[in-house]
Design an enzyme around this catalytic site. Sequence first.
Site, PDB file in Angstrom:
ATOM      1  N   MET A   7      35.354  37.342  29.553  1.00  0.00           N
ATOM      2  CA  MET A   7      36.242  36.211  29.811  1.00  0.00           C
ATOM      3  C   MET A   7      37.683  36.618  29.522  1.00  0.00           C
ATOM      4  O   MET A   7      38.088  36.784  28.374  1.00  0.00           O
ATOM      5  CB  MET A   7      35.817  35.005  28.964  1.00  0.00           C
ATOM      6  CG  MET A   7      34.355  34.618  29.175  1.00  0.00           C
ATOM      7  SD  MET A   7      33.851  33.119  28.286  1.00  0.00           S
ATOM      8  CE  MET A   7      34.703  31.850  29.224  1.00  0.00           C
ATOM      9  N   SER A   8      38.457  36.775  30.582  1.00  0.00           N
ATOM     10  CA  SER A   8      39.834  37.234  30.452  1.00  0.00           C
ATOM     11  C   SER A   8      40.783  36.128  30.015  1.00  0.00           C
ATOM     12  O   SER A   8      41.892  36.398  29.550  1.00  0.00           O
ATOM     13  CB  SER A   8      40.324  37.795  31.794  1.00  0.00           C
ATOM     14  OG  SER A   8      40.426  36.747  32.756  1.00  0.00           O
ATOM     15  N   GLY A   9      40.360  34.885  30.180  1.00  0.00           N
ATOM     16  CA  GLY A   9      41.246  33.761  29.925  1.00  0.00           C
ATOM     17  C   GLY A   9      41.766  33.146  31.204  1.00  0.00           C
ATOM     18  O   GLY A   9      42.533  32.182  31.185  1.00  0.00           O
ATOM     19  N   GLY A  10      41.337  33.689  32.332  1.00  0.00           N
ATOM     20  CA  GLY A  10      41.744  33.182  33.636  1.00  0.00           C
ATOM     21  C   GLY A  10      40.685  32.282  34.246  1.00  0.00           C
ATOM     22  O   GLY A  10      39.569  32.160  33.743  1.00  0.00           O
ATOM     23  N   ASP A  12      39.087  32.644  37.164  1.00  0.00           N
ATOM     24  CA  ASP A  12      37.970  33.319  37.827  1.00  0.00           C
ATOM     25  C   ASP A  12      36.834  33.630  36.854  1.00  0.00           C
ATOM     26  O   ASP A  12      35.663  33.342  37.129  1.00  0.00           O
ATOM     27  CB  ASP A  12      38.447  34.619  38.486  1.00  0.00           C
ATOM     28  CG  ASP A  12      39.405  34.365  39.636  1.00  0.00           C
ATOM     29  OD1 ASP A  12      39.249  33.332  40.315  1.00  0.00           O
ATOM     30  OD2 ASP A  12      40.308  35.188  39.854  1.00  0.00           O
ATOM     31  N   SER A  13      37.162  34.227  35.715  1.00  0.00           N
ATOM     32  CA  SER A  13      36.111  34.585  34.757  1.00  0.00           C
ATOM     33  C   SER A  13      35.487  33.337  34.137  1.00  0.00           C
ATOM     34  O   SER A  13      34.295  33.331  33.802  1.00  0.00           O
ATOM     35  CB  SER A  13      36.654  35.512  33.673  1.00  0.00           C
ATOM     36  OG  SER A  13      37.688  34.897  32.937  1.00  0.00           O
ATOM     37  N   LEU A  32      38.238  40.652  25.482  1.00  0.00           N
ATOM     38  CA  LEU A  32      38.605  41.979  25.008  1.00  0.00           C
ATOM     39  C   LEU A  32      40.047  41.985  24.508  1.00  0.00           C
ATOM     40  O   LEU A  32      40.973  41.717  25.275  1.00  0.00           O
ATOM     41  CB  LEU A  32      38.439  43.011  26.130  1.00  0.00           C
ATOM     42  CG  LEU A  32      37.058  43.088  26.770  1.00  0.00           C
ATOM     43  CD1 LEU A  32      37.020  44.219  27.791  1.00  0.00           C
ATOM     44  CD2 LEU A  32      35.976  43.271  25.716  1.00  0.00           C
ATOM     45  N   CYS A 101      41.010  50.871  33.813  1.00  0.00           N
ATOM     46  CA  CYS A 101      40.512  49.831  32.910  1.00  0.00           C
ATOM     47  C   CYS A 101      39.123  49.366  33.337  1.00  0.00           C
ATOM     48  O   CYS A 101      38.224  49.217  32.512  1.00  0.00           O
ATOM     49  CB  CYS A 101      41.494  48.660  32.875  1.00  0.00           C
ATOM     50  SG  CYS A 101      41.081  47.381  31.656  1.00  0.00           S
ATOM     51  N   GLY A 125      34.595  37.945  36.692  1.00  0.00           N
ATOM     52  CA  GLY A 125      35.091  37.065  37.736  1.00  0.00           C
ATOM     53  C   GLY A 125      35.646  37.787  38.937  1.00  0.00           C
ATOM     54  O   GLY A 125      36.451  37.218  39.683  1.00  0.00           O
ATOM     55  N   CYS A 199      49.740  45.250  32.580  1.00  0.00           N
ATOM     56  CA  CYS A 199      49.736  44.364  31.416  1.00  0.00           C
ATOM     57  C   CYS A 199      50.438  44.974  30.215  1.00  0.00           C
ATOM     58  O   CYS A 199      50.993  44.248  29.381  1.00  0.00           O
ATOM     59  CB  CYS A 199      48.307  43.967  31.058  1.00  0.00           C
ATOM     60  SG  CYS A 199      47.285  45.316  30.400  1.00  0.00           S
TER      61      CYS A 199
END
Length: 368
Positions: A7-10, A12-13, A32, A101, A125, A199
């Site tokens: 879960m990236s925080g976006g 989509d995920s 992460l 990545c 996502g 990033c």
Amino acid sequence: MRVLAAMSGGVDSAVASARAVDAGHDVVGVHLALSRMPGTLRTGSRGCCTIEDSMDAQRAASALGIPYYVWDFSARFKEDVVDDFVAEYQAGRTPNPCMRCNERIKFAALLEKALALGFDAVCTGHYASIVTGADGARELHRSAAWAKDQSYVLGVLTAEQLEHAMFPLGATPSKDEVRAEAAARGLTVAQKPDSYDICFIPDGDTRGWLADRVGAEPGSVVERDGTVVGEHEGATGYTVGQRRGLHLGRPAPDGKPRFVLEIRPKDNTVVVGPKEALDVRSMAGSRFTWAGTAPVDPSEPFACDVQIRAHADPVPATARVADGELVIDVDEPLSGVAPGQTAVVYVGTRVLGQCTIDRTVSAVPAAV
């Protein structure tokens, strides 16, 4: 099935995690942490792994009713992505840190830890699809949403990694539909802007960021025949295909603009020339992998399409393995291909494999 949702925080995920829950899987969310210094990563809409992204991911996991953890992968990220990025530029190549990545963090380090903890799959996502081929092996394919297709950045996945990958958004026709679904589920990230760019370069100034880490030694800007036409402030600040910022002292005889054709770190030289000299007819790389089942005899030339950037159009080509390299010959000259970029090979919608480009063959003789 036990599923670890990255879960990236976006949005989509978050929606991908929700769909994994709906499918009846035992889902655990994980974010992460890729830097121990939050200020070194982009924030807001321009980040992907910041503290605020972690908080967004936590809120989404709470809304879905799944356990949530933050894993510190900062040391691995620095070594495998950031340090690699610097080393590639020092070698005169143009790296893609998002590819590294995905390859080394999200589908190597993360999957390795997930399997060790007893998970069956990692869910992300990404917009891509996994299809079971005629031989029973899993294949990576483009998503249904062509404009949002992310199969290119997943081209580094191996057959073993595909066995444990899950992409719930692959058949979704549009990003708008994902946002609408997130809103309907009450997820606060429904309208969160997409992340983009690198990033770990907070202000987007790649040249300045590199200069701070490797220095910037002035050198010559030359034509392909060696004629000096200007001076640069550091070769690592240039990329193949660049036009702006050359500050050449001598105009070209035909008055047309020059472009960066090559970076030569050994003698700290930047080579420039006409736009047509950017055209290549072939590219090759020794660092190649197959996404799923490899061709029966990869030394036999086979028809394919090749894509060299995440948002580039695929172009027809012929590929083969020769002398330890994946060699790709394009049907028509392709412009601005740089060593260090990733060439992803497709057969139809299927991602067959990829290579990091080590060398290219110009379509225009140096004498022109």
